[in-house]
Scaffold this active site. Structure first.
Site, PDB file in Angstrom:
ATOM      1  N   HIS A  47       0.686  -1.430   0.470  1.00 12.04           N
ATOM      2  CA  HIS A  47       0.360  -0.148  -0.251  1.00 12.04           C
ATOM      3  C   HIS A  47       1.144   1.225   0.294  1.00 12.04           C
ATOM      4  O   HIS A  47       2.002   1.024   0.323  1.00 12.04           O
ATOM      5  CB  HIS A  47      -0.623  -0.100   0.997  1.00 12.04           C
ATOM      6  CG  HIS A  47      -1.807  -1.232   0.705  1.00 12.04           C
ATOM      7  ND1 HIS A  47      -2.935  -0.931   1.799  1.00 12.04           N
ATOM      8  CD2 HIS A  47      -2.431  -2.278   0.742  1.00 12.04           C
ATOM      9  CE1 HIS A  47      -3.870  -1.822   1.439  1.00 12.04           C
ATOM     10  NE2 HIS A  47      -3.669  -2.055   0.775  1.00 12.04           N
ATOM     11  N   GLU A  49       0.947   3.874   2.069  1.00 12.14           N
ATOM     12  CA  GLU A  49       2.015   4.377   3.318  1.00 12.14           C
ATOM     13  C   GLU A  49       2.671   3.775   3.285  1.00 12.14           C
ATOM     14  O   GLU A  49       3.806   4.154   4.039  1.00 12.14           O
ATOM     15  CB  GLU A  49       0.675   4.596   4.292  1.00 12.14           C
ATOM     16  CG  GLU A  49      -0.996   5.150   4.072  1.00 12.14           C
ATOM     17  CD  GLU A  49      -1.717   5.277   3.481  1.00 12.14           C
ATOM     18  OE1 GLU A  49      -2.842   5.365   3.855  1.00 12.14           O
ATOM     19  OE2 GLU A  49      -1.958   3.502   2.580  1.00 12.14           O
ATOM     20  N   CYS A  77      -6.163   2.641   5.321  1.00 12.06           N
ATOM     21  CA  CYS A  77      -7.151   1.308   6.289  1.00 12.06           C
ATOM     22  C   CYS A  77      -6.195   1.117   7.201  1.00 12.06           C
ATOM     23  O   CYS A  77      -5.254   1.092   7.552  1.00 12.06           O
ATOM     24  CB  CYS A  77      -6.526   0.664   5.035  1.00 12.06           C
ATOM     25  SG  CYS A  77      -5.001  -0.305   4.978  1.00 12.06           S
ATOM     26  N   CYS A  80      -2.224  -0.183   7.164  1.00 13.79           N
ATOM     27  CA  CYS A  80      -1.593   0.799   7.106  1.00 13.79           C
ATOM     28  C   CYS A  80      -1.845   1.897   8.632  1.00 13.79           C
ATOM     29  O   CYS A  80      -0.650   2.478   8.892  1.00 13.79           O
ATOM     30  CB  CYS A  80      -1.873   2.207   6.451  1.00 13.79           C
ATOM     31  SG  CYS A  80      -1.761   0.757   4.185  1.00 13.79           S
TER      32      CYS A  80
END
Length: 150
Positions: A47, A49, A77, A80
């Site tokens: 992801h 991040e 999310c 993250c």
């Protein structure tokens, strides 16, 4: 924030992954950046991040982001968010909300629901094994004199 949004757009348009981007800033300078690369890297943890945190930590030669700010194109999310708390930045700024992401097909609500459930009620079966042996490793950690605390 615009740079994080630009990374999200680039990720989406290039086919690298979903429409998410993030940057890490320290003292007004970008020290880490990342975009979603889940599908291109075949990595469910890639992801934006997470990628930005990894890049920043590598550049800082540190496992924490003390004094740093994270700018992300979307509210983080659960995965993250966990990584962000472990990295300990000063502040997180986000643009789109988790509801905006859900509307685009990225709905993490089921994960929030799973976290709240007892282990034996989760959708993915989870069983505890060899707890006593694992606890011995923690005992060793507690006694270790040269450990690096985090």
């Amino acid at each position: 924030m615009q740079k994080a949004i630009d990374l999200a757009k680039k990720s989406m348009e290039s086919g690298q992954g979903g429409p998410f981007g993030a940057i890490v800033v320290k003292d007004g300078e970008i020290i880490g950046k990342g975009s979603n690369r889940v599908t291109s890297d075949n990595d469910p943890t890639a992801h934006a991040e997470i990628s930005a945190i990894r890049d920043a930590c590598k550049n800082l030669k540190s496992f924490q982001l003390d004094g740093c700010d994270i700018y992300t194109s979307c509210e983080p999310c659960p995965m993250c968010l966990g990584a962000i708390y472990w990295a300990r930045p000063k502040t997180v700024y986000f643009a789109a909300t988790k509801d905006d992401a859900a509307d685009a097909g990225f709905d993490d609500e089921f994960i929030y629901e799973e976290i709240e459930k007892p282990v034996d009620k989760r959708k993915i079966p989870m069983e505890q094994l060899l707890r006593n042996k694992a606890q011995l490793v923690f005992t060793g950690w507690k006694k270790k004199e040269d450990k690096i605390e985090y």
